[in-house]
Design an enzyme around this catalytic site. Structure first.
Site, PDB file in Angstrom:
ATOM      1  N   THR A  70       2.344   2.853   5.191  1.00  0.00           N
ATOM      2  CA  THR A  70       2.662   1.458   5.464  1.00  0.00           C
ATOM      3  C   THR A  70       2.265   0.634   4.245  1.00  0.00           C
ATOM      4  O   THR A  70       1.480   1.083   3.410  1.00  0.00           O
ATOM      5  CB  THR A  70       1.888   0.965   6.687  1.00  0.00           C
ATOM      6  N   GLY A  71       2.800  -0.567   4.160  1.00  0.00           N
ATOM      7  CA  GLY A  71       2.459  -1.428   3.042  1.00  0.00           C
ATOM      8  C   GLY A  71       2.351  -2.876   3.473  1.00  0.00           C
ATOM      9  O   GLY A  71       3.215  -3.370   4.201  1.00  0.00           O
TER      10      GLY A  71
ATOM     11  N   PHE B 179      -9.944 -12.254   1.307  1.00  0.00           N
ATOM     12  CA  PHE B 179      -8.916 -12.891   2.120  1.00  0.00           C
ATOM     13  C   PHE B 179      -9.426 -13.276   3.504  1.00  0.00           C
ATOM     14  O   PHE B 179      -8.685 -13.264   4.479  1.00  0.00           O
ATOM     15  CB  PHE B 179      -7.695 -11.983   2.227  1.00  0.00           C
TER      16      PHE B 179
ATOM     17  N   ARG C 277      -0.153   8.723   5.345  1.00  0.00           N
ATOM     18  CA  ARG C 277      -0.302   8.622   6.799  1.00  0.00           C
ATOM     19  C   ARG C 277       0.608   9.639   7.495  1.00  0.00           C
ATOM     20  O   ARG C 277       1.656  10.013   6.957  1.00  0.00           O
ATOM     21  CB  ARG C 277       0.080   7.228   7.290  1.00  0.00           C
TER      22      ARG C 277
ATOM     23  N   SER D 113       0.788  -1.234   0.000  1.00  0.00           N
ATOM     24  CA  SER D 113       0.000   0.000   0.000  1.00  0.00           C
ATOM     25  C   SER D 113       0.815   1.276   0.000  1.00  0.00           C
ATOM     26  O   SER D 113       0.231   2.367  -0.093  1.00  0.00           O
ATOM     27  CB  SER D 113      -0.969  -0.004   1.188  1.00  0.00           C
TER      28      SER D 113
ATOM     29  N   GLN E 239     -10.090 -16.170   4.435  1.00  0.00           N
ATOM     30  CA  GLN E 239      -9.160 -17.251   4.743  1.00  0.00           C
ATOM     31  C   GLN E 239      -7.868 -16.903   4.021  1.00  0.00           C
ATOM     32  O   GLN E 239      -7.828 -16.849   2.788  1.00  0.00           O
ATOM     33  CB  GLN E 239      -9.707 -18.593   4.281  1.00  0.00           C
TER      34      GLN E 239
ATOM     35  N   TYR F 248     -10.532   2.551   6.213  1.00  0.00           N
ATOM     36  CA  TYR F 248      -9.556   2.161   5.187  1.00  0.00           C
ATOM     37  C   TYR F 248     -10.158   1.132   4.244  1.00  0.00           C
ATOM     38  O   TYR F 248     -10.737   0.135   4.678  1.00  0.00           O
ATOM     39  CB  TYR F 248      -8.319   1.579   5.874  1.00  0.00           C
TER      40      TYR F 248
ATOM     41  N   SER G 163       3.925 -11.698   6.242  1.00  0.00           N
ATOM     42  CA  SER G 163       2.660 -10.999   6.471  1.00  0.00           C
ATOM     43  C   SER G 163       1.684 -11.972   7.129  1.00  0.00           C
ATOM     44  O   SER G 163       2.000 -13.149   7.331  1.00  0.00           O
ATOM     45  CB  SER G 163       2.077 -10.432   5.165  1.00  0.00           C
TER      46      SER G 163
END
Length: 401
Positions: free
Chosen positions: A327-328, A146, A313, A88, A148, A185, A354
């Site tokens: 952030t990403g 997502f 941000r 992101s 799951q 978001y 992640s």
């Protein structure tokens, strides 16, 4: 990549870096706590990342730190020159392009999206600004996609979506707020931003990134990669944590990222991210008017330390320093890319995992160490404990673990 020419720079740029008229003369920056940066990287590893790295630029030059591995199979050490998926952080690139178009008079921030994309959205009250500030109320289609983590990822790993398909996934869900009512978001907002860019320019969004940002700044290791699945050159491999405790990590490096596109499909490296954020904050990419709009923020939670502007941000650190960036999160990668408002200091940090929120939160500790410097042991311990308890990392994608 060919050097930039005047034809590439779309909006007129100020001759000198922009700073608000009220800006005070620079004061001495606290010396970065590079031991603290390393500790934060190691904490990300302790919470499930195979490796992590950070690159800090400032008046005293460049400092880098790397721990762990960038490839679990070969055992190759983490390398601050390696490329990775920035997730992101791509939203800030998209915002810059759109704000340049506003400066050129191609669209207006407070105009309805449907003026430019007739009939696209179900509510004429949703404006361009609402998209950039995550206040449109459009549901985030990734929540269901997502639900799951690993099955959801594998279902889209090699799939190629059209923008409209992604938007339709969102429109099938209830809206989250009235337009403008509250921050929520949603990756959907930046899918629509990509649609706006392509509608107004008549060019693919990746070409607009190149023409307006990548080529002028000579970001030689940054590219918009879609729908190719590869990361070319020396790169970090990403590892996704399944939802089930104890399940093996999934190598998620190769994917189309078509589920994100203008919301998250850029690949870069730490040096290019430092250059991008520094250039943004010093007025090399936007006019003073647009940079002021981009950095005008509203709170995203009740802590009064985290805010959102236009695709940007702001974090207010414990030492009083404010940093701007993004952030990403993309499967297998967490990224932080932030700079001070005067552009004097910039940090990029990455951990190659992640769906592991504790690793993301730990990686965020690089910001305090880099920008606030070393604290007395007791103060630092108390601050770390407080941050861990009350300020988990903000999630750009659903987190199940």
């Amino acid at each position: 990549m060919a050097p930039a020419t005047a034809a590439h720079a779309a909006p007129a740029k100020p001759a000198v870096p922009f700073a608000p008229a009220s800006a005070a003369a620079p004061t001495a920056d606290p010396a970065p706590d590079m031991e603290g940066v390393t500790a934060a990287l190691k904490a990300a590893m302790a919470n499930g990342a195979p490796g992590a790295m950070a690159r800090l630029t400032g008046p005293d030059g460049v400092r880098t730190r790397a721990v762990g591995v960038r490839d679990r199979v070969s055992g190759a050490a983490m390398d601050t020159r390696a490329r990775f998926r920035v997730g992101s952080v791509s939203k800030t690139f998209s915002s810059v392009v759109l704000l340049q178009l506003v400066d050129e008079g191609a669209l207006e921030l407070d105009a309805p999206v449907n003026r430019y994309l007739p009939g696209l959205l179900p509510d004429d009250r949703i404006t361009v600004r609402h998209l950039l500030t995550h206040r449109s109320g459009l549901a985030d289609y990734t929540d269901k996609m997502f639900a799951q983590t690993v099955p959801g990822f594998e279902a889209v790993r090699n799939r190629v979506f059209g923008y409209r398909e992604l938007l339709d996934l969102s429109l099938a869900e209830p809206r989250t707020t009235e337009p403008g009512a509250a921050y929520k978001y949603s990756n959907t907002n930046f899918v629509v931003v990509g649609m706006l860019i392509e509608k107004v320019t008549g060019k693919a969004v990746g070409r607009e990134y190149e023409r307006r940002i990548i080529e002028p700044l000579r970001l030689r290791h940054t590219s918009y990669v879609h729908p190719d699945t590869r990361i070319k050159g020396t790169h970090v491999r990403g590892y996704l944590h399944p939802d089930e405790a104890g399940a093996p990590l999934v190598d998620s490096t190769e994917q189309t990222v078509s589920w994100a596109q203008s919301a998250g499909a850029i690949i870069s490296d730490p040096a290019d991210l430092n250059t991008f954020m520094t250039a943004l904050m010093t007025g090399r990419l936007l006019s003073p008017r647009m940079l002021e709009a981009m950095t005008s923020v509203t709170p995203t939670d009740a802590t009064n330390t985290r805010f959102y502007g236009l695709g940007l941000r702001r974090y207010d650190l414990t030492c009083g320093t404010r940093v701007y960036g993004h952030t990403g999160t993309v499967q297998g990668f967490y990224t932080y890319a932030f700079a001070t408002r005067d552009g004097r200091r910039s940090l990029s940090a990455m951990a190659n995992t992640s769906n592991r929120g504790a690793a993301n939160t730990a990686l965020g500790g690089t910001l305090e160490a880099a920008f606030c410097g070393k604290k007395p042991a007791a103060t630092a311990s108390a601050r770390t404990a407080r941050s861990a308890a009350t300020l988990p990392a903000e999630a750009d994608l659903p987190e199940r673990r």
